[in-house]
Write an enzyme that holds these catalytic residues in place. Structure first.
Site, PDB file in Angstrom:
ATOM      1  N   GLU A  88      24.684  50.732  76.212  1.00 38.90           N
ATOM      2  CA  GLU A  88      24.227  50.018  75.023  1.00 38.90           C
ATOM      3  C   GLU A  88      25.259  48.988  74.570  1.00 38.90           C
ATOM      4  O   GLU A  88      24.906  47.873  74.162  1.00 38.90           O
ATOM      5  CB  GLU A  88      23.933  51.010  73.898  1.00 38.90           C
ATOM      6  CG  GLU A  88      22.675  51.834  74.163  1.00 38.90           C
ATOM      7  CD  GLU A  88      22.382  52.836  73.069  1.00 38.90           C
ATOM      8  OE1 GLU A  88      21.292  52.749  72.465  1.00 38.90           O
ATOM      9  OE2 GLU A  88      23.233  53.717  72.837  1.00 38.90           O
ATOM     10  N   GLY A 121      25.733  55.305  75.533  1.00 37.22           N
ATOM     11  CA  GLY A 121      26.290  54.384  74.554  1.00 37.22           C
ATOM     12  C   GLY A 121      27.129  53.288  75.184  1.00 37.22           C
ATOM     13  O   GLY A 121      27.217  52.177  74.656  1.00 37.22           O
ATOM     14  N   ALA A 168      28.424  58.216  74.946  1.00 33.54           N
ATOM     15  CA  ALA A 168      28.926  58.573  73.624  1.00 33.54           C
ATOM     16  C   ALA A 168      29.691  59.884  73.709  1.00 33.54           C
ATOM     17  O   ALA A 168      29.556  60.657  74.664  1.00 33.54           O
ATOM     18  CB  ALA A 168      27.762  58.693  72.642  1.00 33.54           C
ATOM     19  N   GLU A 180      20.434  60.053  78.258  1.00 38.67           N
ATOM     20  CA  GLU A 180      20.168  60.778  77.008  1.00 38.67           C
ATOM     21  C   GLU A 180      18.996  61.739  77.109  1.00 38.67           C
ATOM     22  O   GLU A 180      19.011  62.820  76.498  1.00 38.67           O
ATOM     23  CB  GLU A 180      19.913  59.784  75.867  1.00 38.67           C
ATOM     24  CG  GLU A 180      21.159  59.101  75.329  1.00 38.67           C
ATOM     25  CD  GLU A 180      21.498  57.811  76.038  1.00 38.67           C
ATOM     26  OE1 GLU A 180      22.243  56.998  75.482  1.00 38.67           O
ATOM     27  OE2 GLU A 180      21.018  57.630  77.187  1.00 38.67           O
TER      28      GLU A 180
END
Length: 259
Positions: A113, A110, A67, A133
Protein backbone atom coordinates in the site's frame (compact mmCIF):
# COMPACT_ATOMS: atom_id res chain seq x y z
CA UNK A 1 14.24 14.36 15.52
CA UNK A 2 12.37 12.65 18.35
CA UNK A 3 13.07 9.22 19.78
CA UNK A 4 10.76 7.53 17.30
CA UNK A 5 12.90 8.75 14.39
CA UNK A 6 14.87 5.49 14.47
CA UNK A 7 12.13 3.95 12.31
CA UNK A 8 13.28 5.97 9.29
CA UNK A 9 16.41 7.69 8.02
CA UNK A 10 16.13 10.97 6.12
CA UNK A 11 18.64 12.88 4.03
CA UNK A 12 18.75 15.58 1.36
CA UNK A 13 21.17 15.37 -1.55
CA UNK A 14 21.23 17.44 -4.75
CA UNK A 15 17.59 18.43 -4.51
CA UNK A 16 16.43 14.93 -3.62
CA UNK A 17 14.77 14.21 -0.27
CA UNK A 18 15.39 10.61 0.73
CA UNK A 19 13.34 8.56 3.19
CA UNK A 20 14.66 5.12 4.10
CA UNK A 21 12.53 2.69 6.11
CA UNK A 22 14.79 1.45 8.87
CA UNK A 23 13.43 -1.61 10.70
CA UNK A 24 15.51 -4.25 8.90
CA UNK A 25 15.23 -6.83 11.70
CA UNK A 26 11.48 -7.07 11.06
CA UNK A 27 11.76 -6.54 7.29
CA UNK A 28 10.66 -2.92 7.74
CA UNK A 29 7.22 -3.93 9.03
CA UNK A 30 5.13 -0.78 9.21
CA UNK A 31 3.68 0.36 12.53
CA UNK A 32 1.65 3.47 13.31
CA UNK A 33 4.66 5.45 14.53
CA UNK A 34 6.62 4.68 11.35
CA UNK A 35 3.77 5.88 9.14
CA UNK A 36 3.61 9.10 11.14
CA UNK A 37 7.33 9.63 10.66
CA UNK A 38 7.16 8.91 6.94
CA UNK A 39 4.34 11.39 6.44
CA UNK A 40 6.03 14.03 8.59
CA UNK A 41 9.24 13.66 6.58
CA UNK A 42 7.33 13.90 3.29
CA UNK A 43 5.54 17.03 4.42
CA UNK A 44 8.80 18.62 5.56
CA UNK A 45 10.37 17.85 2.19
CA UNK A 46 7.25 19.22 0.50
CA UNK A 47 7.81 22.56 2.25
CA UNK A 48 11.58 22.59 1.70
CA UNK A 49 12.39 24.74 -1.34
CA UNK A 50 15.69 22.90 -1.79
CA UNK A 51 13.92 19.54 -2.29
CA UNK A 52 12.47 18.93 -5.75
CA UNK A 53 11.62 15.22 -5.58
CA UNK A 54 11.18 12.61 -2.83
CA UNK A 55 12.61 9.08 -2.88
CA UNK A 56 11.16 6.35 -0.65
CA UNK A 57 13.13 3.14 -0.15
CA UNK A 58 13.72 0.30 2.29
CA UNK A 59 16.84 -1.03 3.90
CA UNK A 60 17.91 -4.65 4.23
CA UNK A 61 16.03 -7.49 2.55
CA UNK A 62 12.69 -5.75 2.07
CA UNK A 63 10.98 -2.55 1.08
CA UNK A 64 8.34 -3.33 3.71
CA UNK A 65 6.96 -6.78 4.46
CA UNK A 66 3.55 -5.69 5.69
CA UNK A 67 2.06 -4.06 8.75
CA UNK A 68 3.23 -4.83 12.27
CA UNK A 69 0.85 -7.63 13.32
CA UNK A 70 1.87 -7.39 16.97
CA UNK A 71 0.52 -3.84 17.06
CA UNK A 72 -2.92 -4.90 15.78
CA UNK A 73 -3.38 -8.33 17.33
CA UNK A 74 -5.41 -7.32 20.39
CA UNK A 75 -7.19 -4.29 18.89
CA UNK A 76 -10.98 -4.15 18.67
CA UNK A 77 -13.27 -2.19 16.38
CA UNK A 78 -13.80 0.73 18.75
CA UNK A 79 -10.09 1.07 19.48
CA UNK A 80 -9.32 1.17 15.76
CA UNK A 81 -12.05 3.75 15.14
CA UNK A 82 -10.72 6.00 17.88
CA UNK A 83 -7.11 5.47 16.81
CA UNK A 84 -8.02 6.58 13.26
CA UNK A 85 -4.76 5.04 12.10
CA UNK A 86 -5.31 5.72 8.41
CA UNK A 87 -5.49 9.50 8.83
CA UNK A 88 -1.72 9.77 8.33
CA UNK A 89 -1.89 7.56 5.24
CA UNK A 90 -4.43 9.92 3.69
CA UNK A 91 -2.05 12.86 4.11
CA UNK A 92 0.39 11.28 1.62
CA UNK A 93 -2.15 12.08 -1.09
CA UNK A 94 -1.67 15.80 -0.44
CA UNK A 95 2.12 15.81 -0.94
CA UNK A 96 2.67 18.02 -3.98
CA UNK A 97 6.16 16.94 -5.01
CA UNK A 98 6.82 13.76 -7.03
CA UNK A 99 7.44 10.64 -4.95
CA UNK A 100 9.58 7.85 -6.41
CA UNK A 101 9.56 4.46 -4.70
CA UNK A 102 12.42 1.96 -4.96
CA UNK A 103 11.25 -1.56 -4.10
CA UNK A 104 13.63 -4.36 -3.23
CA UNK A 105 12.67 -7.70 -1.71
CA UNK A 106 9.15 -7.80 -0.33
CA UNK A 107 6.41 -5.18 -0.67
CA UNK A 108 3.52 -6.92 1.06
CA UNK A 109 0.33 -5.75 2.73
CA UNK A 110 0.87 -2.31 4.18
CA UNK A 111 4.25 -2.22 2.44
CA UNK A 112 2.54 -2.68 -0.92
CA UNK A 113 0.00 0.00 0.00
CA UNK A 114 2.86 2.37 0.78
CA UNK A 115 4.49 1.58 -2.56
CA UNK A 116 1.19 2.29 -4.34
CA UNK A 117 1.17 5.77 -2.77
CA UNK A 118 4.27 6.64 -4.83
CA UNK A 119 3.94 8.44 -8.16
CA UNK A 120 6.53 6.21 -9.83
CA UNK A 121 7.97 2.84 -8.83
CA UNK A 122 11.25 1.18 -9.72
CA UNK A 123 11.73 -2.40 -8.60
CA UNK A 124 14.53 -4.89 -8.28
CA UNK A 125 13.93 -7.81 -10.62
CA UNK A 126 13.56 -10.19 -7.67
CA UNK A 127 10.99 -8.07 -5.81
CA UNK A 128 7.65 -9.57 -4.77
CA UNK A 129 4.30 -7.85 -4.25
CA UNK A 130 1.06 -8.96 -2.65
CA UNK A 131 -1.81 -8.48 -0.24
CA UNK A 132 -1.81 -11.44 2.19
CA UNK A 133 -4.41 -9.82 4.51
CA UNK A 134 -7.20 -12.20 3.49
CA UNK A 135 -5.24 -15.07 5.05
CA UNK A 136 -5.29 -13.20 8.36
CA UNK A 137 -9.04 -12.74 8.33
CA UNK A 138 -8.81 -9.06 7.42
CA UNK A 139 -8.33 -6.94 4.29
CA UNK A 140 -6.26 -3.94 3.14
CA UNK A 141 -7.35 -0.73 4.83
CA UNK A 142 -4.89 1.96 3.68
CA UNK A 143 -6.07 2.14 0.07
CA UNK A 144 -4.90 -1.23 -1.26
CA UNK A 145 -8.22 -2.36 -2.74
CA UNK A 146 -8.76 1.05 -4.33
CA UNK A 147 -5.34 1.88 -5.76
CA UNK A 148 -4.65 -1.63 -7.05
CA UNK A 149 -8.05 -1.80 -8.77
CA UNK A 150 -7.53 1.59 -10.42
CA UNK A 151 -4.14 0.43 -11.70
CA UNK A 152 -4.87 -3.09 -12.96
CA UNK A 153 -8.66 -3.35 -13.21
CA UNK A 154 -11.33 -5.17 -11.22
CA UNK A 155 -10.81 -8.78 -12.27
CA UNK A 156 -7.03 -8.70 -11.92
CA UNK A 157 -7.25 -6.98 -8.54
CA UNK A 158 -9.83 -9.51 -7.35
CA UNK A 159 -7.48 -12.38 -8.10
CA UNK A 160 -4.63 -11.06 -5.98
CA UNK A 161 -6.77 -9.65 -3.19
CA UNK A 162 -9.01 -12.71 -2.78
CA UNK A 163 -6.22 -15.31 -2.96
CA UNK A 164 -3.55 -13.42 -1.04
CA UNK A 165 -1.00 -14.76 -3.51
CA UNK A 166 2.20 -12.89 -4.31
CA UNK A 167 3.15 -11.77 -7.76
CA UNK A 168 6.56 -11.16 -9.21
CA UNK A 169 8.27 -7.93 -10.21
CA UNK A 170 7.86 -8.99 -13.85
CA UNK A 171 4.12 -9.35 -13.36
CA UNK A 172 4.04 -5.95 -11.62
CA UNK A 173 5.77 -4.48 -14.66
CA UNK A 174 3.32 -6.15 -17.03
CA UNK A 175 0.38 -4.79 -15.03
CA UNK A 176 1.85 -1.26 -15.12
CA UNK A 177 2.37 -1.12 -11.36
CA UNK A 178 6.10 -0.45 -11.69
CA UNK A 179 7.88 1.66 -14.29
CA UNK A 180 10.93 -0.54 -14.74
CA UNK A 181 12.84 -3.54 -13.40
CA UNK A 182 16.49 -3.39 -12.46
CA UNK A 183 19.14 -5.71 -11.05
CA UNK A 184 19.04 -5.35 -7.28
CA UNK A 185 22.57 -3.95 -7.18
CA UNK A 186 21.57 -1.12 -9.56
CA UNK A 187 18.22 -0.21 -8.01
CA UNK A 188 19.44 2.61 -5.77
CA UNK A 189 21.75 4.10 -8.40
CA UNK A 190 19.10 4.10 -11.13
CA UNK A 191 16.46 5.48 -8.77
CA UNK A 192 18.73 8.39 -7.92
CA UNK A 193 19.43 9.00 -11.63
CA UNK A 194 15.71 9.23 -12.32
CA UNK A 195 15.19 11.46 -9.29
CA UNK A 196 18.01 13.75 -10.44
CA UNK A 197 16.49 14.05 -13.92
CA UNK A 198 13.13 15.04 -12.45
CA UNK A 199 14.73 17.38 -9.90
CA UNK A 200 16.18 19.46 -12.73
CA UNK A 201 12.72 20.21 -14.13
CA UNK A 202 10.79 23.37 -13.13
CA UNK A 203 9.18 22.72 -9.73
CA UNK A 204 5.88 24.45 -10.51
CA UNK A 205 5.44 22.34 -13.63
CA UNK A 206 6.14 19.17 -11.63
CA UNK A 207 3.62 20.20 -8.98
CA UNK A 208 0.81 20.99 -11.42
CA UNK A 209 1.47 17.99 -13.66
CA UNK A 210 1.21 15.69 -10.63
CA UNK A 211 -2.02 17.38 -9.58
CA UNK A 212 -3.53 17.02 -13.05
CA UNK A 213 -2.57 13.34 -13.36
CA UNK A 214 -4.14 12.55 -9.98
CA UNK A 215 -7.34 14.26 -11.11
CA UNK A 216 -7.27 12.15 -14.28
CA UNK A 217 -7.46 9.04 -12.12
CA UNK A 218 -10.51 10.18 -10.14
CA UNK A 219 -12.51 12.58 -12.33
CA UNK A 220 -14.54 12.22 -15.54
CA UNK A 221 -12.64 13.27 -18.66
CA UNK A 222 -14.37 16.63 -19.02
CA UNK A 223 -13.57 17.64 -15.43
CA UNK A 224 -10.01 16.39 -15.74
CA UNK A 225 -9.53 18.39 -18.94
CA UNK A 226 -10.84 21.49 -17.20
CA UNK A 227 -8.33 21.02 -14.36
CA UNK A 228 -5.52 20.47 -16.87
CA UNK A 229 -6.35 23.69 -18.73
CA UNK A 230 -6.42 25.72 -15.52
CA UNK A 231 -2.97 24.41 -14.56
CA UNK A 232 -1.66 25.04 -18.07
CA UNK A 233 -2.78 28.68 -17.88
CA UNK A 234 -1.41 29.11 -14.34
CA UNK A 235 2.11 28.21 -15.46
CA UNK A 236 2.16 31.20 -17.80
CA UNK A 237 2.36 33.40 -14.70
CA UNK A 238 5.63 31.78 -13.66
CA UNK A 239 9.14 33.04 -14.32
CA UNK A 240 10.17 29.48 -15.12
CA UNK A 241 7.79 29.43 -18.09
CA UNK A 242 9.42 32.56 -19.49
CA UNK A 243 12.89 31.17 -18.79
CA UNK A 244 12.11 27.79 -20.33
CA UNK A 245 10.73 29.22 -23.55
CA UNK A 246 13.45 31.86 -23.89
CA UNK A 247 16.15 29.23 -23.30
CA UNK A 248 14.59 27.02 -25.97
CA UNK A 249 14.56 29.90 -28.44
CA UNK A 250 18.13 30.89 -27.56
CA UNK A 251 19.32 27.28 -27.73
CA UNK A 252 20.69 27.22 -24.19
CA UNK A 253 20.02 25.23 -21.03
CA UNK A 254 17.30 26.84 -18.86
CA UNK A 255 17.92 27.85 -15.27
CA UNK A 256 14.74 27.18 -13.31
CA UNK A 257 14.11 28.90 -9.97
CA UNK A 258 10.77 27.46 -8.97
CA UNK A 259 8.97 30.81 -9.26
Amino acid sequence: MNKQASFIITAVENGIGMITLNRPKVLNAINTAMVGQIVQAMEQFDRNEHVKVIVLQGTGRAFAAGADIDEMLEKNTIELELLNQFEDWDRITWVKKPIIGAVQGFALGGGFELALCCDMLLAADDAEFGFPEVGLGIMPGAGGTQRLTKLIGKTNAMKWLLTGQRFSAKQALDYGIVNSLLPAELLSEETMKLAKTISEMPPLSLRLIKEAVHKAVDLPLSEGMHAERKNFYLLFSSEDQKEGMCAFKEKRKPVFKGI
